[in-house]
Design a protein around this motif. Structure first.
Motif, short mmCIF file in Angstrom:
data_model
loop_
_atom_site.label_atom_id
_atom_site.label_comp_id
_atom_site.label_asym_id
_atom_site.label_seq_id
_atom_site.Cartn_x
_atom_site.Cartn_y
_atom_site.Cartn_z
N THR A 1 0.87 -1.18 0.00
CA THR A 1 0.00 0.00 0.00
C THR A 1 0.91 1.23 0.00
O THR A 1 2.08 1.12 0.38
CB THR A 1 -0.89 0.08 1.27
N VAL A 2 0.38 2.39 -0.40
CA VAL A 2 1.22 3.59 -0.39
C VAL A 2 0.97 4.46 0.83
O VAL A 2 -0.15 4.55 1.32
CB VAL A 2 1.03 4.51 -1.63
N GLU A 3 2.05 5.08 1.26
CA GLU A 3 1.94 6.17 2.22
C GLU A 3 2.38 7.41 1.43
O GLU A 3 3.49 7.42 0.87
CB GLU A 3 2.88 5.92 3.39
N VAL A 4 1.52 8.40 1.33
CA VAL A 4 1.85 9.61 0.55
C VAL A 4 2.33 10.67 1.53
O VAL A 4 1.65 10.97 2.52
CB VAL A 4 0.63 10.11 -0.25
N THR A 5 3.52 11.21 1.27
CA THR A 5 4.08 12.19 2.22
C THR A 5 4.24 13.58 1.62
O THR A 5 4.70 14.49 2.31
CB THR A 5 5.43 11.71 2.78
N SER A 6 3.87 13.76 0.35
CA SER A 6 3.90 15.13 -0.20
C SER A 6 3.07 15.21 -1.46
O SER A 6 2.79 14.20 -2.11
CB SER A 6 5.34 15.55 -0.52
N GLY A 7 2.66 16.42 -1.81
CA GLY A 7 2.07 16.70 -3.12
C GLY A 7 0.57 16.49 -3.24
O GLY A 7 0.01 16.76 -4.31
N ILE A 8 -0.09 16.01 -2.18
CA ILE A 8 -1.55 15.79 -2.24
C ILE A 8 -2.15 16.40 -0.96
O ILE A 8 -1.62 16.21 0.13
CB ILE A 8 -1.89 14.29 -2.35
N ARG A 9 -3.26 17.14 -1.11
CA ARG A 9 -3.94 17.72 0.05
C ARG A 9 -5.45 17.56 -0.16
O ARG A 9 -5.97 17.89 -1.22
CB ARG A 9 -3.58 19.21 0.18
N PHE A 10 -6.12 17.05 0.84
CA PHE A 10 -7.56 16.79 0.79
C PHE A 10 -7.95 16.02 -0.48
O PHE A 10 -8.95 16.30 -1.13
CB PHE A 10 -8.37 18.11 0.86
N GLY A 11 -7.11 15.04 -0.82
CA GLY A 11 -7.45 14.17 -1.95
C GLY A 11 -7.26 14.79 -3.32
O GLY A 11 -7.75 14.24 -4.32
N ARG A 12 -6.57 15.93 -3.39
CA ARG A 12 -6.30 16.55 -4.69
C ARG A 12 -4.82 16.85 -4.84
O ARG A 12 -4.18 17.27 -3.87
CB ARG A 12 -7.09 17.86 -4.85
N THR A 13 -4.32 16.65 -6.05
CA THR A 13 -2.90 16.93 -6.27
C THR A 13 -2.65 18.43 -6.20
O THR A 13 -3.51 19.24 -6.54
CB THR A 13 -2.46 16.41 -7.66
#
Ligand code: EPS
Length: 384
Positions: free
Chosen positions: A55-67
């Motif tokens: 699974t991914v852990e996203v740590t940058s570049g996305i906020r409230f489900g939007r790029t």
């Protein structure tokens, strides 16, 4: 758009950093994780996939489900690392009882990599050369796919040959093809061929051997004009082939008729052009959707050949790089057949390349700007 990836197969994890992805695209973690899950599946996979649930852990570049339009960082943890903390320690001393690898596997990066980077222990090569890293491009491709969906572009991969077994009974409908491939353990849409393919994988397993094959990727919905004939490095066929050839174990790529085109007269290769109801039409698609390195509005069709994985449980002769004695190659836990997984990787790689070309064509700062530009472009195309 570009990306960098990093990570060893049994190290703490894998990372991908994407730069140049447009802003304001709604994206979901579930969608990315679903692509990673598909990559882990397939008949013939080894024991490792029972340990991992990628699974991914996203740590940058996305906020409230939007790029955000800023670099996107995604991490995939290697659950197996907990079993390798001493052997793959990032800092600290080498364990005294460490079993180093000196016998390169024919077909793997082992020999050339050990010489090139001055490594004694071949593990220093194979950890990064491992196809485990394909999880990173699948995560990147999963974002690309979500972008393409906004423009009605869909990418589908299915297995067409495994060892000497060829899929023949394939449906005309792309939806049906995808549904059948998704339901198949080998991602093959021909149920009869599927059963035979599974037998080949069993045979390989029994014999300590491996099998490869061919998968096909189909892109539907591409507008005319992605890529360019103007410069060699902008040709979309070259970009697709290069990206696909960079996947582990891939040895060949053909577009449309591919090698078969070389055996025919030109009149039996090229697709006659017609015009009806306001658009240009082709009754055939020997070009595989690409003419002069530019999409022509037909389906982009690419076939990709994967060699059998190079780790053999009944190993081939090799040389001990320490003693120079002839010995059998080392055995590293592996898959018997990773073709179904490779087809998912290929699907995501193609999505990445097509998304990159679309961003280039439409200008890629935000989704809204891309959509506006797409509308204008479509209006112009309709007038031609
Ligand atoms: C892979 C994980 C690896 C291999 C495979 C791909 O896990 P392990 O080495 O721990 O079994 O199974 O790697 C290769 C086939 C290769 O050639 O390196 C994965 O997650 O896809």
């Amino acid at each position: 758009m570009r990306y960098l990836s990093a990570g060893e197969s049994h190290g703490p994890g894998l990372t991908v950093v994407i730069d140049g992805f447009p802003s304001n695209l709604p994206v979901s973690k579930e969608y990315i994780d679903e692509q990673l899950r598909r990559r882990q599946m397939g008949y013939g996979r080894g024991f490792r996939q029972r340990i991992e649930t990628d699974t991914v852990e996203v740590t940058s570049g996305i906020r409230f489900g939007r790029t955000l339009g800023t670099p996107i960082t995604m991490n995939v943890v290697n659950r197996d690392f907990k079993n390798w903390t001493d052997r793959m320690a990032v800092f600290g001393e080498k364990p005294e009882d460490l079993k180093e690898i000196y016998r390169p596997r024919p077909g793997h990066a082992d020999l050339a990599g050990a010489i090139k980077y001055d490594h004694e222990d071949i593990r220093n090569v194979l950890e990064r050369a491992s196809a485990r890293n394909t999880a990173t491009i699948v995560a990147a491709g999963a974002l690309a796919k979500q972008l393409l969906e906004q423009f009605g572009i869909e990418v589908t991969a299915h297995v067409v040959e495994l060892c000497d077994v060829v899929a023949k009974d394939l449906p005309d409908s792309l939806d049906e093809l995808r549904a059948r491939a998704d339901a198949s353990e080998v991602r093959c849409a021909d149920a009869g061929a599927e059963a035979e393919m599974i037998r080949r994988i069993d045979e390989a397993k029994e014999n300590g051997d491996t099998v490869g094959g061919i998968f096909e990727v189909i892109v539907r919905g591409c507008p005319i004009g992605l890529g360019s004939y103007a410069m060699p490095d902008r040709k979309l066929d070259g970009r697709l082939a290069g990206a696909l050839m960079s996947i582990q174990a891939i040895k060949g790529v053909e577009i449309g008729l591919g090698f078969e085109a070389a055996r025919r007269f030109g009149s039996k290769v090229h697709d006659p052009i017609a015009y009806a109801n306001g658009s240009y039409l082709r009754a055939t698609n020997g070009a595989g959707g690409l003419e002069g390195g530019v999409t022509n509005g037909e389906d982009v069709v690419v076939r990709v050949a994967m060699k059998p994985i190079s780790t053999l449980y009944k190993p081939l002769p090799s040389v001990n790089m320490k003693t120079k004695e002839t010995e059998l190659a080392a055995i590293e836990r592996s898959d018997y057949c990773a073709l179904p997984a490779a087809s998912v990787v290929g699907e995501n790689v193609v999505a990445w390349v097509i998304a990159d070309a679309l961003i280039e064509k439409l200008g890629g700062d935000s989704l809204e700007q891309m959509q506006d530009n797409y509308e204008k472009y479509r209006e112009r195309v309709a007038k031609r």
